[in-house]
Structure formats: C-alpha cells, structure tokens
Design a protein around this motif. Structure first.
Motif, PDB file in Angstrom:
ATOM      1  N   PHE A  12       2.779   9.796   2.464  1.00 19.45           N
ATOM      2  CA  PHE A  12       3.226  11.060   1.851  1.00 19.45           C
ATOM      3  C   PHE A  12       2.043  11.887   1.322  1.00 19.45           C
ATOM      4  CE2 PHE A  12       4.660  12.365  -2.608  1.00 19.45           C
ATOM      5  CZ  PHE A  12       4.941  13.676  -2.247  1.00 19.45           C
ATOM      6  N   LEU A  13       1.278  11.340   0.392  1.00 18.41           N
ATOM      7  CA  LEU A  13       0.174  12.132  -0.176  1.00 18.41           C
ATOM      8  C   LEU A  13      -0.978  12.254   0.815  1.00 18.41           C
ATOM      9  CD1 LEU A  13       0.156  10.863  -3.892  1.00 18.41           C
ATOM     10  CD2 LEU A  13       0.944  13.082  -3.029  1.00 18.41           C
ATOM     11  N   ASP A  32      -5.054   4.194   8.961  1.00 12.85           N
ATOM     12  CA  ASP A  32      -3.714   3.746   8.554  1.00 12.85           C
ATOM     13  C   ASP A  32      -3.262   2.652   9.505  1.00 12.85           C
ATOM     14  OD1 ASP A  32      -1.440   5.471   6.661  1.00 12.85           O
ATOM     15  OD2 ASP A  32      -0.722   3.798   7.899  1.00 12.85           O
ATOM     16  N   ASP A  54      -6.169  -2.115   9.438  1.00 15.20           N
ATOM     17  CA  ASP A  54      -5.610  -2.715   8.218  1.00 15.20           C
ATOM     18  C   ASP A  54      -6.703  -2.691   7.149  1.00 15.20           C
ATOM     19  OD1 ASP A  54      -4.716  -4.359   6.195  1.00 15.20           O
ATOM     20  OD2 ASP A  54      -4.087  -5.991   7.537  1.00 15.20           O
ATOM     21  N   ILE A  55      -6.414  -2.073   6.023  1.00 14.06           N
ATOM     22  CA  ILE A  55      -7.417  -1.893   4.977  1.00 14.06           C
ATOM     23  C   ILE A  55      -7.887  -3.238   4.405  1.00 14.06           C
ATOM     24  CG2 ILE A  55      -5.874  -1.666   2.969  1.00 14.06           C
ATOM     25  CD1 ILE A  55      -8.734   0.744   3.731  1.00 14.06           C
ATOM     26  N   LEU A  76      -6.276   5.993  -0.357  1.00 18.94           N
ATOM     27  CA  LEU A  76      -4.866   6.099  -0.769  1.00 18.94           C
ATOM     28  C   LEU A  76      -4.006   4.974  -0.206  1.00 18.94           C
ATOM     29  CD1 LEU A  76      -5.979   9.004  -1.387  1.00 18.94           C
ATOM     30  CD2 LEU A  76      -3.779   9.900  -0.674  1.00 18.94           C
ATOM     31  N   TYR A 146       2.452  -4.155  -8.671  1.00 24.06           N
ATOM     32  CA  TYR A 146       1.818  -2.919  -8.211  1.00 24.06           C
ATOM     33  C   TYR A 146       0.823  -2.397  -9.244  1.00 24.06           C
ATOM     34  CZ  TYR A 146       1.536   2.156  -7.342  1.00 24.06           C
ATOM     35  OH  TYR A 146       1.093   3.445  -7.158  1.00 24.06           O
ATOM     36  N   LYS A 150      -3.330  -2.002  -9.284  1.00 27.99           N
ATOM     37  CA  LYS A 150      -3.980  -0.693  -9.444  1.00 27.99           C
ATOM     38  C   LYS A 150      -5.017  -0.729 -10.571  1.00 27.99           C
ATOM     39  CE  LYS A 150      -2.218   2.102  -6.370  1.00 27.99           C
ATOM     40  NZ  LYS A 150      -3.076   2.742  -5.370  1.00 27.99           N
ATOM     41  N   ALA A 176       4.838  11.536  -8.124  1.00 27.32           N
ATOM     42  CA  ALA A 176       4.470  12.618  -7.207  1.00 27.32           C
ATOM     43  C   ALA A 176       5.679  12.971  -6.351  1.00 27.32           C
ATOM     44  CB  ALA A 176       3.302  12.192  -6.329  1.00 27.32           C
ATOM     45  N   ARG A 181       8.078  13.023   1.058  1.00 28.32           N
ATOM     46  CA  ARG A 181       8.171  11.789   0.279  1.00 28.32           C
ATOM     47  C   ARG A 181       9.412  11.007   0.722  1.00 28.32           C
ATOM     48  NH1 ARG A 181       6.790   9.467  -5.397  1.00 28.32           N
ATOM     49  NH2 ARG A 181       8.174   7.691  -5.262  1.00 28.32           N
TER      50      ARG A 181
HETATM   51  N1  NAD Z   1       3.792   8.892  -4.706  1.00 24.04           N
HETATM   52  C1  NAD Z   1       3.617   8.684  -6.014  1.00 24.04           C
HETATM   53  O1  NAD Z   1       4.485   9.023  -6.844  1.00 24.04           O
HETATM   54  C2  NAD Z   1       2.336   8.061  -6.514  1.00 24.04           C
HETATM   55  C3  NAD Z   1       2.120   7.997  -7.880  1.00 24.04           C
HETATM   56  C4  NAD Z   1       0.965   7.383  -8.354  1.00 24.04           C
HETATM   57  C5  NAD Z   1       0.040   6.884  -7.449  1.00 24.04           C
HETATM   58  N2  NAD Z   1       0.265   6.946  -6.117  1.00 24.04           N
HETATM   59  C6  NAD Z   1      -0.727   6.381  -5.200  1.00 24.04           C
HETATM   60  O2  NAD Z   1      -1.100   7.348  -4.231  1.00 24.04           O
HETATM   61  C7  NAD Z   1      -1.363   6.710  -2.990  1.00 24.04           C
HETATM   62  C8  NAD Z   1      -0.522   7.352  -1.901  1.00 24.04           C
HETATM   63  O3  NAD Z   1       0.848   7.230  -2.255  1.00 24.04           O
HETATM   64  P1  NAD Z   1       2.007   7.684  -1.257  1.00 24.04           P
HETATM   65  O4  NAD Z   1       3.186   8.032  -2.077  1.00 24.04           O
HETATM   66  O5  NAD Z   1       1.467   8.662  -0.279  1.00 24.04           O
HETATM   67  O6  NAD Z   1       2.313   6.299  -0.522  1.00 24.04           O
HETATM   68  P2  NAD Z   1       2.863   6.032   0.947  1.00 24.04           P
HETATM   69  O7  NAD Z   1       3.525   4.698   0.919  1.00 24.04           O
HETATM   70  O8  NAD Z   1       3.641   7.207   1.452  1.00 24.04           O
HETATM   71  O9  NAD Z   1       1.528   5.936   1.820  1.00 24.04           O
HETATM   72  C9  NAD Z   1       0.731   4.797   1.835  1.00 24.04           C
HETATM   73  C10 NAD Z   1       0.121   4.692   3.222  1.00 24.04           C
HETATM   74  O10 NAD Z   1      -0.714   3.526   3.226  1.00 24.04           O
HETATM   75  C11 NAD Z   1      -0.563   2.888   4.471  1.00 24.04           C
HETATM   76  N3  NAD Z   1      -0.886   1.480   4.356  1.00 24.04           N
HETATM   77  C12 NAD Z   1      -0.193   0.527   3.680  1.00 24.04           C
HETATM   78  N4  NAD Z   1      -0.765  -0.667   3.855  1.00 24.04           N
HETATM   79  C13 NAD Z   1      -1.857  -0.474   4.621  1.00 24.04           C
HETATM   80  C14 NAD Z   1      -2.849  -1.335   5.153  1.00 24.04           C
HETATM   81  N5  NAD Z   1      -2.820  -2.648   4.938  1.00 24.04           N
HETATM   82  N6  NAD Z   1      -3.833  -0.808   5.901  1.00 24.04           N
HETATM   83  C15 NAD Z   1      -3.848   0.526   6.165  1.00 24.04           C
HETATM   84  N7  NAD Z   1      -2.918   1.388   5.715  1.00 24.04           N
HETATM   85  C16 NAD Z   1      -1.942   0.891   4.941  1.00 24.04           C
HETATM   86  C17 NAD Z   1       0.905   3.089   4.842  1.00 24.04           C
HETATM   87  O11 NAD Z   1       1.115   2.913   6.231  1.00 24.04           O
HETATM   88  C18 NAD Z   1       1.141   4.499   4.342  1.00 24.04           C
HETATM   89  O12 NAD Z   1       0.929   5.441   5.381  1.00 24.04           O
HETATM   90  C19 NAD Z   1      -1.056   5.232  -3.184  1.00 24.04           C
HETATM   91  O13 NAD Z   1      -2.262   4.568  -3.417  1.00 24.04           O
HETATM   92  C20 NAD Z   1      -0.165   5.214  -4.402  1.00 24.04           C
HETATM   93  O14 NAD Z   1      -0.303   4.002  -5.103  1.00 24.04           O
HETATM   94  C21 NAD Z   1       1.398   7.542  -5.621  1.00 24.04           C
END
Ligand code: NAD
Length: 321
Positions: A12-13, A32, A54-55, A76, A146, A150, A176, A181
């Motif tokens: 999403f972000l 990703d 894979d990260i 992210l 989680y 973090k 967010a 989303r």
């Molecule tokens: N959305 C929120 O409300 C929010 C709030 C606070 C912090 N965050 C942080 O912001 C970041 C992005 O959040 P988001 O909402 O876009 O999350 P999301 O789940 O939409 O995106 C996460 C992405 O990471 C990828 N991913 C997961 N495991 C992986 C791996 N092993 N290797 C490679 N890629 C991998 C997924 O495929 C996905 O595309 C995250 O770190 C999250 O913790 C989000």
C-alpha cells in the motif's frame, strides 16, 4: 537524482512512495516478494524496475543493491500486525533479519541513506494502551509481535548509525489510510468507509464508531518519508520521528463521506468483542508532530475534509485494489 530501492514497494504505502519518487524525477527499483504489481499500481508498470526477492534472504538484498547501484533504501517491507501474531518466527525473519540485511548491505556497499517505516504501535496497544498524546520521548512499550519487531529495528538502525555511520532515519506512522489499502477486518474500516462508497458499493463497519483514531493520509506519510530523507543532517536531533495527520472517529468520517457521496450505503455493525476493543484502543492516540516540523518541516497537508475528498478522487482514478 538518486536511485532508490523501495522494499515492500508493491504494498500500500510502497506503491504511493514509488509514484511520488517517479513524479520527482527519481529512479525506482521495487524489491518485493510479490511477482506482480497490484492493479492499484498499474500506472507504475514499465516505469520502475522490479527485483523479486525475499528481504530476509541476505543474498537477495545484496544482489539487488549491487545490481542497481542503489543510493537510498526506503525500507517498507514488513509483515504487519495479524500476520506477525500468527507466525512469530516468520515475523522475526522478515522484520528483524530483513532490516539487519538492509542495514548490513548499506554498511558494506556504502548506500547513502536508509529510511525505515516504523509504527506508532511501538508505544503499546492491547496490554499497554498508549497515552492520549504521544511525544517522541514517550516510553515505548510494545506488546505485540509486530510492534516488538519494529522497536527492535529502530534500535538496530540507531546502532548502525552510531557505530558504523549508516545514515539511518525512520518514521513512526499512526493508522495510514488511502486508496489501495487492503480492507481487513480489524484495521480496514478507516479506509473501507471511503474506498467502497467511492466505488459505488455498500460497506459495513465493525469498529467502535465513536472511538477516535489517529490517522495519517498516505500522501502525507510519503511527504514525510521523502522530507526526512532530504533533510540536512545538521537539522536532525534524532534518528526516529513520530508523524501523524489528525484524529477522527468513524461517525465523523462517514459524515464527510456523505457530503461527497450523498447516497453512500454505510452500515455500522459494532463488534463489541475484547479483540476489536483492544485493536480500536491501540490506534486512539494523537502524535505531537512538533519535532518533525522543526527538524524537517513536516506538517500534515490532509486533515479530515481534504483527506476524504482526495481519497475519493484517487479511488475513482483507479488507484485502489
Ligand atoms: N499502513 C499502516 O497503517 C502503517 C502504519 C505504521 C507503519 N506502517 C509500516 O509501513 C510499511 C508499509 O506498510 P503497508 O501498509 O504498505 O504494508 P503492506 O502489507 O501493504 O506492504 C508490505 C509489502 O512488503 C512485502 N513483503 C512482505 N514480506 C516480504 C519479504 N519477506 N520480502 C520482500 N517483501 C516482503 C509485501 O509483499 C508487501 O508488498 C510497513 O513496514 C509497515 O509496518 C504501516
């Protein structure tokens, strides 16, 4: 202009960040584990490079950074709340080992900047609810898998900065919201009440309609990430900053949605379970943005009315899953 690696760039972000970096004339490589860009990011096709990896796999991270000669890593990629709760070893590998891999690759290969997305959840949630106003120096008491991962990543990043000179910088976001989303049961209502009516579909909320939630609109979260990255080092007093947008409850959000979509079909079906109550309480706090404003000029551009209007427009443009 820099060459950026956006880990989690199909999320999403990540997709909003990739879009904004491209708008700014920068190059973007998405890292990703997903193979395909989501429909919500169809506009990015052909404009970004994609590294499928894979990260938590060191070889993948080093290979991506070397292959694309990366200057800046926006990190992210993460497993989020429910997935981390359900598979704690995987959350450890992806969130903590994954961040170690990013930091170590930056140290060894001389990547200029590492910008990390942390979370307001590090201030506590289910067992230790955070206070109503959270400052940068409020005690962090994570109580989920989680948020524990973090917080660990924040401390690792600070250590890599202190001891090895890696330019680690990070933001803690509140909830967010924005087009794209995923609309999940426990955390999806705050986006669902806008996404679904904007698509002409009915939506039923399950959260407490009267509890205030700390919001940040996706575009403000991205503005903050890029603003922090571009801030002169001399201005920064710390490595990790809190940023949010505004507080609102679902009833207030729905009122604004109905100004734009008078026939929106939104039903409140409040789930009064302890689990829902805990997750709702976990997001019910305001961040003080003062330090982020003073150090890198962050202030939210989207408060409730602006957020709802822009969000509806983005959904109608197709920027949604
Ligand atoms: N959305 C929120 O409300 C929010 C709030 C606070 C912090 N965050 C942080 O912001 C970041 C992005 O959040 P988001 O909402 O876009 O999350 P999301 O789940 O939409 O995106 C996460 C992405 O990471 C990828 N991913 C997961 N495991 C992986 C791996 N092993 N290797 C490679 N890629 C991998 C997924 O495929 C996905 O595309 C995250 O770190 C999250 O913790 C989000």
């Amino acid at each position: 202009m820099g060459r950026n690696l956006v880990t989690g760039g199909m999320g999403f972000l990540g997709t909003w960040l990739a879009r904004e970096l491209l708008n700014n004339g920068e190059e973007v490589v998405i890292f990703d584990m997903k193979r395909e860009l989501p429909d919500s990011a169809a506009d990015l096709k052909g404009k970004v490079e994609i590294y499928n990896g894979d990260i938590s796999n060191w070889v993948h991270v080093v290979e991506a950074v070397k292959k694309y000669n990366i200057d800046c890593i926006y990190h992210l990629a993460s497993m989020i709340t429910i997935a981390s709760r359900d598979d704690p070893p995987a959350a450890f590998r992806v969130n903590i080992v994954g961040t170690m891999n990013v930091l170590e690759a930056a140290r060894i290969l001389g990547v200029r900047d590492v910008i990390f997305a942390s979370s307001g959840a590090t201030y506590g949630s289910v067992i230790n609810p955070p206070p109503k106003m959270v400052y940068n120096d409020t005690l962090q008491r994570p109580d989920t898998m989680y948020s524990t991962t973090k917080l660990c990543c924040e401390r690792l990043g600070e250590q890599y900065h202190r001891q090895y000179g890696v330019n680690f910088r990070a933001l803690r976001f509140s909830m967010a919201v924005g087009a794209g989303r995923p609309i999940t049961y426990f955390f999806g209502d705050w986006s669902g009440v806008i996404t679904m009516p904007a698509q002409g579909k009915p939506y039923t909320t399950h959260s407490n309609p009267l509890i205030s939630c700390g919001y940040i609109y996706a575009k403000d979260a991205i503005q903050a990430l890029i603003g922090l990255k571009n801030a002169p080092e001399s201005k920064l007093r710390q490595r990790v900053y809190n940023v949010d947008g505004f507080m609102a409850n679902l009833t207030e959000v729905v009122e604004v949605v109905k100004k734009h979509i008078p026939d929106a079909q939104i039903t409140f079906d409040w789930d009064k379970s302890e689990e829902m109550k805990a997750f709702n309480n976990a997001n019910s706090f305001k961040f003080d943005n003062t330090v982020a404003f003073e150090d890198f000029g962050y202030q939210p551009r989207y408060l409730l009315n602006e957020m709802v209007e822009d969000f509806i427009n983005e959904v109608r443009k197709g920027n949604t899953s």
